[in-house]
Design an enzyme around this catalytic site. Sequence first.
Site, PDB file in Angstrom:
ATOM      1  N   LYS A 119       0.825  -1.222   0.000  1.00  0.00           N
ATOM      2  CA  LYS A 119       0.000   0.000   0.000  1.00  0.00           C
ATOM      3  C   LYS A 119       0.850   1.260   0.000  1.00  0.00           C
ATOM      4  CE  LYS A 119      -4.603  -1.222   1.347  1.00  0.00           C
ATOM      5  NZ  LYS A 119      -5.830  -0.807   2.034  1.00  0.00           N
ATOM      6  N   LYS A 208      -7.193  -8.025  -7.486  1.00  0.00           N
ATOM      7  CA  LYS A 208      -8.538  -8.209  -6.925  1.00  0.00           C
ATOM      8  C   LYS A 208      -9.408  -6.967  -7.133  1.00  0.00           C
ATOM      9  CE  LYS A 208      -8.311  -6.641  -2.189  1.00  0.00           C
ATOM     10  NZ  LYS A 208      -9.179  -6.592  -1.071  1.00  0.00           N
ATOM     11  N   LYS A 211     -12.258  -1.417  -3.813  1.00  0.00           N
ATOM     12  CA  LYS A 211     -12.953  -0.122  -3.716  1.00  0.00           C
ATOM     13  C   LYS A 211     -12.077   0.989  -4.269  1.00  0.00           C
ATOM     14  CE  LYS A 211     -14.878  -1.271   0.738  1.00  0.00           C
ATOM     15  NZ  LYS A 211     -13.617  -1.622   1.404  1.00  0.00           N
TER      16      LYS A 211
HETATM   17  N1  AQP Z   1     -12.111  -8.675  -4.544  1.00  0.00           N
HETATM   18  C1  AQP Z   1     -12.518  -9.258  -3.439  1.00  0.00           C
HETATM   19  N2  AQP Z   1     -12.936 -10.538  -3.474  1.00  0.00           N
HETATM   20  C2  AQP Z   1     -13.369 -11.140  -2.347  1.00  0.00           C
HETATM   21  N3  AQP Z   1     -13.441 -10.546  -1.144  1.00  0.00           N
HETATM   22  C3  AQP Z   1     -13.042  -9.271  -1.064  1.00  0.00           C
HETATM   23  N4  AQP Z   1     -12.981  -8.389  -0.058  1.00  0.00           N
HETATM   24  C4  AQP Z   1     -12.482  -7.205  -0.505  1.00  0.00           C
HETATM   25  N5  AQP Z   1     -12.221  -7.300  -1.819  1.00  0.00           N
HETATM   26  C5  AQP Z   1     -12.555  -8.556  -2.199  1.00  0.00           C
HETATM   27  C6  AQP Z   1     -13.402  -8.686   1.312  1.00  0.00           C
HETATM   28  O1  AQP Z   1     -14.316  -7.675   1.715  1.00  0.00           O
HETATM   29  C7  AQP Z   1     -14.203  -7.501   3.132  1.00  0.00           C
HETATM   30  C8  AQP Z   1     -14.111  -6.048   3.455  1.00  0.00           C
HETATM   31  O2  AQP Z   1     -12.931  -5.538   2.911  1.00  0.00           O
HETATM   32  P1  AQP Z   1     -12.281  -4.221   3.486  1.00  0.00           P
HETATM   33  O3  AQP Z   1     -13.189  -3.096   3.219  1.00  0.00           O
HETATM   34  O4  AQP Z   1     -11.945  -4.398   4.900  1.00  0.00           O
HETATM   35  O5  AQP Z   1     -10.904  -4.004   2.782  1.00  0.00           O
HETATM   36  P2  AQP Z   1     -10.232  -4.569   1.533  1.00  0.00           P
HETATM   37  O6  AQP Z   1     -10.058  -6.041   1.599  1.00  0.00           O
HETATM   38  O7  AQP Z   1      -8.990  -3.778   1.358  1.00  0.00           O
HETATM   39  O8  AQP Z   1     -11.338  -4.212   0.438  1.00  0.00           O
HETATM   40  P3  AQP Z   1     -11.225  -3.353  -0.856  1.00  0.00           P
HETATM   41  O9  AQP Z   1     -12.557  -3.398  -1.490  1.00  0.00           O
HETATM   42  O10 AQP Z   1     -10.064  -3.766  -1.687  1.00  0.00           O
HETATM   43  O11 AQP Z   1     -11.002  -1.881  -0.300  1.00  0.00           O
HETATM   44  P4  AQP Z   1      -9.784  -0.883  -0.443  1.00  0.00           P
HETATM   45  O12 AQP Z   1      -9.664  -0.608  -1.904  1.00  0.00           O
HETATM   46  O13 AQP Z   1     -10.229   0.322   0.319  1.00  0.00           O
HETATM   47  O14 AQP Z   1      -8.556  -1.514   0.132  1.00  0.00           O
HETATM   48  C9  AQP Z   1     -12.971  -8.270   3.590  1.00  0.00           C
HETATM   49  O15 AQP Z   1     -13.381  -9.463   4.239  1.00  0.00           O
HETATM   50  C10 AQP Z   1     -12.245  -8.581   2.303  1.00  0.00           C
HETATM   51  O16 AQP Z   1     -11.513  -9.799   2.370  1.00  0.00           O
END
Ligand code: AQP
Length: 339
Positions: A119, A208, A211
């Site tokens: 990150k 993956k 967001k």
């Molecule tokens: N692409 C994905 N496939 C499956 N599971 C996913 N999760 C996130 N992306 C995927 C799961 O969603 C839950 C919440 O995630 P988070 O908000 O805590 O953070 P993250 O994993 O970092 O999600 P994002 O969407 O990628 O957000 P940003 O871009 O802000 O970092 C978790 O259980 C995660 O595993």
Amino acid sequence: MKPFDRTQGKRVFSGIQPSGDVHIGNYLGAIKNWAESQDEYDNIFCIVDLHAITVKQDPKILKKKIREIAGLLLACGIDPKKSSLFVQSHLAAHTELSWILNCFTPMGWLEKMTQFKEKSEGQACLSTGRERASVGLFDYPILMAADILLYETDIVPVGEDQSQHVELARDIAKRFNVIFDSNIFKIPEVKIKKETARIMGLQNPEKKMSKSSELAGDSILLLDSPDAIREKIMKAKTDSFNEVNFDKERAGIYNLLVIYESFSEMGRGDIETKYEGKGYAEFKKDLAELVIEKLEPIQEKYNKLPESEIDKILQDGAEKIRPMAEKKIKEVKEVIGLG
Ligand code: AQP
């Protein structure tokens, strides 16, 4: 509202960051399972806004996203009568325990965390990457350890990318217990989600769905309109092979098939048979309609939820869980000689 107890079995802590628009990766990889496991576990669902501010956020958007994510969790079936749903920053115990754990965790342990490396490199385009990354981003895993350890969590279900952080929480808890010769922290178990729970980007299927993805059309959002869903799926990157089967080497079509599998709950063999001899275009059209059909009831429920009701549920959720968090902080302070 049910008081906070363990009558529903093992306690599970799960968090989601209000760091952007919720997408089908969040839904299929996490939220759907959370909703389905509410009768099996004693679930704590936390909107981890303090984690979100470890990277830049617009204050007005952040506030809106916290409520939006809560509304979406409710619309996806999270039932506040069965589970605890609250916002991390509403309970000061998270930051308080985080500070205390900071003081008992060696720097070297945090330096090994791969997510910080990834990150902070991501911020390199802004200027000098690591040096410009916030201390909060470096400290993110300690706050996560505090979230987990505050509630005597038994199980933390995470994707592969977060498992190192849960291992760290375990190490911190063990070390703290040894230093103070106590059993103050329960050692949580990590539960790694299955591979099918990892949904990849539609434009970059090697990464993956996220967001924070900056690629247009890379993520299907839970609140996307039917036309937006059709457009994103029809434009999703595939290859020229044009055979609809689960071949991991062809990341684009493989990912679309995993999405189909997850929403339809059909077996892989049945899906391949259904699309034998048919091309990508026909499969993509069907996939778009399937996603639209599955998201429609969620969107409908979400649109009917008054903001005041969401706010009240979050407030009640924090009040329900507060005594548990404060009890743990009191115990920790006593053990280390504070207060
Ligand atoms: N692409 C994905 N496939 C499956 N599971 C996913 N999760 C996130 N992306 C995927 C799961 O969603 C839950 C919440 O995630 P988070 O908000 O805590 O953070 P993250 O994993 O970092 O999600 P994002 O969407 O990628 O957000 P940003 O871009 O802000 O970092 C978790 O259980 C995660 O595993």
